[in-house]
Design a protein around this motif. Structure first.
Motif, short mmCIF file in Angstrom:
data_model
loop_
_atom_site.label_atom_id
_atom_site.label_comp_id
_atom_site.label_asym_id
_atom_site.label_seq_id
_atom_site.Cartn_x
_atom_site.Cartn_y
_atom_site.Cartn_z
N SER A 1 0.86 -1.20 0.00
CA SER A 1 0.00 0.00 0.00
C SER A 1 0.89 1.24 0.00
O SER A 1 2.10 1.15 0.23
CB SER A 1 -0.88 0.00 1.25
N GLY A 2 0.29 2.40 -0.24
CA GLY A 2 1.05 3.66 -0.27
C GLY A 2 1.82 3.89 1.03
O GLY A 2 3.00 4.25 1.01
N GLY A 3 1.16 3.68 2.15
CA GLY A 3 1.81 3.89 3.45
C GLY A 3 2.97 2.93 3.66
O GLY A 3 4.04 3.31 4.14
N GLN A 4 2.76 1.66 3.24
CA GLN A 4 3.84 0.67 3.38
C GLN A 4 5.03 1.04 2.49
O GLN A 4 6.18 0.87 2.88
CB GLN A 4 3.33 -0.72 3.01
N ARG A 5 4.72 1.54 1.30
CA ARG A 5 5.81 1.92 0.39
C ARG A 5 6.62 3.07 1.00
O ARG A 5 7.84 3.11 0.87
CB ARG A 5 5.25 2.33 -0.97
N GLN A 6 5.91 3.99 1.66
CA GLN A 6 6.67 5.07 2.29
C GLN A 6 7.54 4.51 3.42
O GLN A 6 8.66 4.98 3.63
CB GLN A 6 5.73 6.19 2.78
N ARG A 7 7.07 3.49 4.11
CA ARG A 7 7.89 2.85 5.14
C ARG A 7 9.14 2.22 4.53
O ARG A 7 10.22 2.25 5.13
CB ARG A 7 7.07 1.78 5.90
N ILE A 8 9.00 1.64 3.34
CA ILE A 8 10.17 1.08 2.65
C ILE A 8 11.17 2.21 2.35
O ILE A 8 12.38 2.08 2.57
CB ILE A 8 9.78 0.37 1.34
N GLY A 9 10.64 3.33 1.85
CA GLY A 9 11.50 4.47 1.55
C GLY A 9 12.23 4.97 2.79
O GLY A 9 13.41 5.33 2.73
N ILE A 10 11.54 4.97 3.91
CA ILE A 10 12.15 5.42 5.17
C ILE A 10 13.22 4.42 5.62
O ILE A 10 14.32 4.80 6.04
CB ILE A 10 11.06 5.62 6.25
N GLU B 1 7.95 16.39 0.73
CA GLU B 1 6.51 16.10 0.77
C GLU B 1 6.29 14.61 1.06
O GLU B 1 5.55 13.93 0.33
CB GLU B 1 5.85 16.49 -0.57
N PRO B 2 6.88 14.10 2.14
CA PRO B 2 6.88 12.65 2.35
C PRO B 2 5.49 12.06 2.58
O PRO B 2 5.32 10.87 2.41
CB PRO B 2 7.77 12.46 3.58
N VAL B 3 4.52 12.86 2.97
CA VAL B 3 3.19 12.27 3.22
C VAL B 3 2.11 12.87 2.33
O VAL B 3 0.95 12.50 2.43
CB VAL B 3 2.78 12.39 4.72
N SER B 4 2.49 13.78 1.42
CA SER B 4 1.48 14.49 0.62
C SER B 4 0.63 13.57 -0.23
O SER B 4 -0.52 13.87 -0.53
CB SER B 4 2.15 15.51 -0.30
N ALA B 5 1.20 12.42 -0.65
CA ALA B 5 0.45 11.54 -1.55
C ALA B 5 -0.40 10.53 -0.78
O ALA B 5 -1.07 9.71 -1.40
CB ALA B 5 1.42 10.82 -2.48
N LEU B 6 -0.37 10.59 0.56
CA LEU B 6 -1.04 9.55 1.35
C LEU B 6 -2.38 10.03 1.91
O LEU B 6 -2.59 11.22 2.10
CB LEU B 6 -0.13 9.12 2.51
N VAL C 1 -5.16 10.85 4.71
CA VAL C 1 -4.93 11.59 5.95
C VAL C 1 -4.61 10.67 7.13
O VAL C 1 -3.69 10.93 7.90
CB VAL C 1 -6.15 12.49 6.27
N SER C 2 -5.33 9.55 7.25
CA SER C 2 -5.10 8.66 8.40
C SER C 2 -3.70 8.04 8.32
O SER C 2 -3.03 7.84 9.33
CB SER C 2 -6.15 7.56 8.43
N ILE C 3 -3.25 7.76 7.10
CA ILE C 3 -1.93 7.17 6.90
C ILE C 3 -0.85 8.24 7.13
O ILE C 3 0.22 7.96 7.67
CB ILE C 3 -1.80 6.57 5.48
N GLN C 4 -1.15 9.47 6.73
CA GLN C 4 -0.20 10.58 6.96
C GLN C 4 0.20 10.63 8.42
O GLN C 4 1.38 10.73 8.76
CB GLN C 4 -0.87 11.92 6.59
N ASN D 1 4.03 10.05 12.78
CA ASN D 1 4.38 9.49 14.10
C ASN D 1 5.61 8.62 14.03
O ASN D 1 6.47 8.67 14.92
CB ASN D 1 3.20 8.69 14.67
N LEU D 2 5.72 7.84 12.96
CA LEU D 2 6.91 7.00 12.79
C LEU D 2 8.16 7.89 12.70
O LEU D 2 9.18 7.64 13.37
CB LEU D 2 6.78 6.14 11.53
N LEU D 3 8.08 8.96 11.91
CA LEU D 3 9.23 9.86 11.77
C LEU D 3 9.61 10.47 13.13
O LEU D 3 10.79 10.61 13.46
CB LEU D 3 8.94 10.96 10.75
#
Ligand code: ADP
Ligand code: MG
Length: 359
Positions: A174-183, A198-203, A205-208, A213-215
């Motif tokens: 999912s988009g959120g998981q992909r951002q976790r891979i990037g992180i 813009e690390p969360v702009s494409a996600l 709101v709940s995933i943002q 929080n992870l960051l």
């Protein structure tokens, strides 16, 4: 009048704080040539970044906000030297890295990392998630294969992904998981500073919120510093310690989050803030400021203050003289002629709006 270095250090100006910061950017400029025609004639320049200065300390988050096209990504990519700066200096822990060649940059490539807006576009679709996260370890020759595999598994766990997913490919996430891979990939080399474009702009709101929080958890754990770029203040308000507001290649205001929200000193910040839905009593009566017109072109930026063409407070001086980014009140910098006369006054002219705190 130029301020002597000792004094600038004492008052903590934008490029010259008291302690040596992890990152210090001074008068950064980036222009892109506009190439036209069959013979690649240079017909002009895009003034993408026009004299930007700021610093970031270890463990600190600076939010960089402004409308699309104002130069935020270019600041991020130039300070990581993914683009060559046209002018200015970039210092990491006091060391000037501006002119370093690729080889001399290698240690800094480990210390400074980037995460991107669209993790799908930035992750190689033909590599497994584990290969993507482990690639920097291979490039920098960090550890043997078994150690690399263990490191990747622990990075997966740290960013909230099950290590079994190391075999999966980007399209399976999912988009959120992909951002976790990037992180996880950005973390692989134990960086000190991460630039998030813009690390969360494409996600959603709940995933943002989960990613933010992870960051923040990672920052606490590793004392990471962040430069987080966003076009929407609401997204980075929570995570930022200080915020720099950018307009057409320049920083127009910079201060800690509370001061910015309590009393924006630049009319552009005021307009940006008025668009943020804040369920706070102090902001209850804030009126929406709608800016007229479009952002002018960075090919021919307006003279004087870049914002004067849209500013409800503009006067003659704004059309001819560039306002300096000045410490208008303690630790609160603004580049606006309205505050030239002395101490900061709240902006409240055209609509006689109630000011935050005045109610
Ligand atoms: N490689 C490039 N060549 C020419 N112009 C560019 C290039 N990259 C960005 N620009 C221009 O520089 C300006 C700032 O872009 P950018 O840094 O991407 O803004 P932001 O991230 O705030 O949306 C824009 O006008 C953009 O069109
Ligand atoms: Mg951008």
């Amino acid at each position: 009048m130029s301020v002597p270095p000792a004094q600038r250090q004492a008052n903590g100006g934008p490029g010259a704080p008291e302690r040596v910061p992890l990152l210090a950017v001074d008068n950064l400029e980036k222009r892109f040539p506009i190439v036209k025609g069959l013979f690649s004639r240079v017909s002009g320049q895009v003034h993408a970044v026009d004299g930007v200065s700021f610093h970031i300390h270890a463990g600190e988050t600076l939010g960089l906000v402004g409308e699309s096209g104002c130069g935020k990504s270019t600041v991020g990519r130039t300070l990581l030297k993914l683009l060559e700066p046209t002018a200015g200096t970039i210092r990491v822990a006091g060391v000037d890295i501006t002119a370093l060649d690729a080889k001399a940059m290698l240690p800094y490539r480990k210390r400074l990392q980037m995460i991107y807006q669209d993790p799908y576009a930035s992750l190689n679709p033909r590599m497994s998630a584990g290969q993507i996260v482990g690639e920097p370890l291979i490039i920098h020759g960090m550890g043997r294969q078994t150690e690399q595999r263990e490191r990747v598994a622990s990075l997966f766990e740290r960013v909230g992904l099950r290590p079994e997913l190391m075999q999966a490919f980007p399209h399976e996430f999912s988009g959120g998981q992909r951002q976790r891979i990037g992180i996880a990939r950005a973390l692989a080399l134990n960086p000190e500073l991460i630039v998030g474009d813009e690390p969360v702009s494409a996600l959603d709101v709940s995933i943002q919120a989960q990613i933010i929080n992870l960051l923040m958890d990672l920052q606490d754990e590793y004392k990471l510093s962040y430069l987080l770029v966003a076009h929407d203040l609401a997204v980075i308000e929570h995570i930022s310690h200080r915020i720099a507001v950018m307009y057409l290649g320049r920083i127009v205001e910079m201060t800690d989050k509370a001061s910015l929200f309590a009393m924006p000193l630049h009319p552009y910040s005021e307009a940006l803030l008025s668009a943020v839905p804040i369920p706070r009593a102090s902001a209850r009566r804030r009126q929406r400021v709608i800016l007229k017109g479009d952002v002018p072109s960075p090919i021919n930026p307006p003279p004087g203050c870049h914002f004067h063409t849209r500013c409800p407070y503009a006067h003659a001086r704004c059309r001819s003289e560039r306002p300096a980014l000045r410490e208008v009140s303690p630790r609160h910098w603004a580049a606006c002629h309205l505050h030239d006369a002395g101490p900061a006054l709240p902006l409240a002219l055209p609509l006689a709006r109630p000011r935050p705190g005045a109610a």
